[in-house]
Design an enzyme around this catalytic site. Structure first.
Site, PDB file in Angstrom:
ATOM      1  N   ASP A 126       0.791  -1.230   0.000  1.00 29.64           N
ATOM      2  CA  ASP A 126       0.000   0.000   0.000  1.00 29.64           C
ATOM      3  C   ASP A 126       0.824   1.281   0.000  1.00 29.64           C
ATOM      4  O   ASP A 126       0.255   2.381  -0.052  1.00 29.64           O
ATOM      5  CB  ASP A 126      -0.965   0.001   1.194  1.00 29.64           C
ATOM      6  CG  ASP A 126      -2.054  -1.029   1.023  1.00 29.64           C
ATOM      7  OD1 ASP A 126      -2.581  -1.134  -0.091  1.00 29.64           O
ATOM      8  OD2 ASP A 126      -2.365  -1.740   1.992  1.00 29.64           O
ATOM      9  N   ASP A 166      -5.800  -5.028  -5.942  1.00 27.69           N
ATOM     10  CA  ASP A 166      -5.599  -3.640  -5.496  1.00 27.69           C
ATOM     11  C   ASP A 166      -4.165  -3.167  -5.783  1.00 27.69           C
ATOM     12  O   ASP A 166      -3.910  -1.978  -5.988  1.00 27.69           O
ATOM     13  CB  ASP A 166      -5.844  -3.502  -3.990  1.00 27.69           C
ATOM     14  CG  ASP A 166      -6.946  -4.393  -3.445  1.00 27.69           C
ATOM     15  OD1 ASP A 166      -7.134  -5.498  -3.977  1.00 27.69           O
ATOM     16  OD2 ASP A 166      -7.593  -4.005  -2.465  1.00 27.69           O
TER      17      ASP A 166
HETATM   18  N1  GLY Z   1      -7.097  -2.030  -0.794  1.00 29.69           N
HETATM   19  C1  GLY Z   1      -8.114  -2.450   0.080  1.00 29.69           C
HETATM   20  C2  GLY Z   1      -9.485  -2.114  -0.355  1.00 29.69           C
HETATM   21  O1  GLY Z   1      -9.740  -1.760  -1.491  1.00 29.69           O
HETATM   22  O2  GLY Z   1     -10.366  -2.216   0.459  1.00 29.69           O
END
Ligand code: GLY
Length: 402
Positions: free
Chosen positions: A123, A186
């Site tokens: 992230d 993601d």
């Molecule tokens: N990256 C985590 C979500 O989209 O909830």
């Protein structure tokens, strides 16, 4: 005037009136996104959030709690920490007001350690690119660029060359067969940090890591109909795929709305960065299956395959991510298809503005966002990433109109 001629003139007038009426209808719908009103609404909401931020280690507003008005605050290490400063940078860009720039700079600096501490997950892209990336784009201050470069090097340490992708969660997560290698859809968004760094002073290898990740994900993360699996687990030693599962979706084989939105946004961005037509083709395929299955108001339910639809929550954040992506994708495809994508994006924004704003008392921007339904957390509420991508979509809309 003979009768034939008179009939012809009447028909011609009716035709002209119809054309004008259709054109005005289209204008009225286009004008339905009132940028000045949206900007003013957003500024009021952000100001309302800002004045209540506590002076503690947990003070980055993440999501609205069950009372419908109190923010849940997180530290700089939370995966959503970059969205708040990103919103402040976008508020500066939308309004031109220097006060937002000052606040954005303040909150951006708080995230600096992330670029230098051992990386805790993929992230880093969301965290650093939305904060420091926007900071550099809007100010040109070189110290911001240095932080983005350090973060890109840090993110690259999670790349496994045997697999060809970045490890998303470097820790035990239920059902992910740790210490095998997991990659989540993601993660596509975080490739932008690597592409950008490779073109702004970082190593060429960052570009190749991003391309490898995008290609490998294209091969392993999608079903024949181009809907996405949330997670793929690979054998970390030989790179072979072990399984395709969900983490936040309804089922392993369902289309989790935000997951598909990350794919749409991600492959559009990868095409922008590589100009490889394979990615443009793929971006359209993952987009078209999503558009085909949307409900009438263009804001998806949290998972397209939840059997409880329509009695299940929406995910307005997915709509915001896709609207933003479509304002970009519409510029890369042939004109006719581009017009369709652009129109859809405008209608998505209109729908969000008309029906998904928060009620007074809640200082977030969008409501009806769903975070982690299977976990029972952040369901049908407001979450900072919904607001961030909504503001980004408005900015892209504004820039396209120029
Ligand atoms: N990256 C985590 C979500 O989209 O909830």
């Amino acid at each position: 005037m003979n009768k034939k001629r008179k009939d012809f003139n009447v028909k011609k007038s009716l035709w002209i009136i119809s054309v004008i009426a259709i054109a005005c209808g289209a204008c009225a719908r286009e004008g339905a996104i009132n940028l000045a009103a949206e900007t003013s609404f957003i500024e009021k909401r952000l100001q309302g959030t800002l004045v209540n931020i506590p002076d503690s280690t947990l003070h980055i507003p993440r999501s609205i709690q069950k009372d419908g008005k109190s923010w849940r605050y997180v530290s700089y290490q939370d995966w959503t920490s970059g969205f708040w400063s990103g919103e402040l940078w976008y508020a500066y860009e939308l309004s031109g007001q220097p006060k937002w720039k000052e606040q954005a700079a303040h909150f951006t600096q708080e995230l600096r350690p992330l670029a230098y501490e051992p990386v805790i997950d993929h992230d880093l892209g969301f965290q650093i690119f939305n904060s420091f990336g926007n900071a550099y784009r809007l100010t040109g201050v070189d110290s911001y660029r240095q932080v983005v470069l350090a973060a890109a090097d840090s993110l690259a340490t999670l790349f496994n060359p045997k697999v060809g992708t970045i490890l998303s969660w470097p820790r035990a997560v239920p059902n992910m067969e740790w210490p095998q290698h997991n990659t989540i859809i993601d993660n596509m968004i975080n490739l932008e940090l690597l592409f950008w760094a490779s073109k702004n002073g970082g190593a060429d290898s960052l570009y190749h890591i991003a391309v490898s990740h995008a290609k490998k994900t294209m091969e392993n993360h999608f079903r024949d109909d181009y809907t996405s699996y949330h997670v793929v687990v690979y054998d970390k030693a030989n790179g072979k795929r072990r399984k395709q599962v969900t983490h936040q979706g309804f089922a392993d084989i369902s289309m989790w709305a935000r997951g598909q939105s990350w794919a749409i946004y991600g492959y559009t961005m990868v095409y922008r960065e590589t100009k490889d037509p394979v990615f443009l083709d793929f971006a359209q395929k993952v987009t078209d299956v999503y558009l085909d299955r949307l409900p009438e108001d263009l804001v998806p339910y949290w998972d397209f395959d939840d059997p409880n639809i329509p009695n299940t929550p929406r995910d307005a954040s997915a709509a915001a991510v896709v609207a933003s992506a479509l304002f970009e994708l519409c510029q890369y495809v042939p004109a006719e298809k581009g017009a369709v994508y652009r129109k859809k994006a405008e209608l998505m924004l209109t729908s969000l503005a008309r029906h998904y704003h928060t009620a007074d008392g809640n200082t977030a921007i969008l409501g009806q966002v769903t975070g982690h339904y299977p976990n029972g957390s952040e369901i049908n509420t407001s979450i900072n990433y919904g607001d961030y991508y909504y503001m980004e979509a408005l900015l892209r809309y504004k820039n396209l109109r120029k």
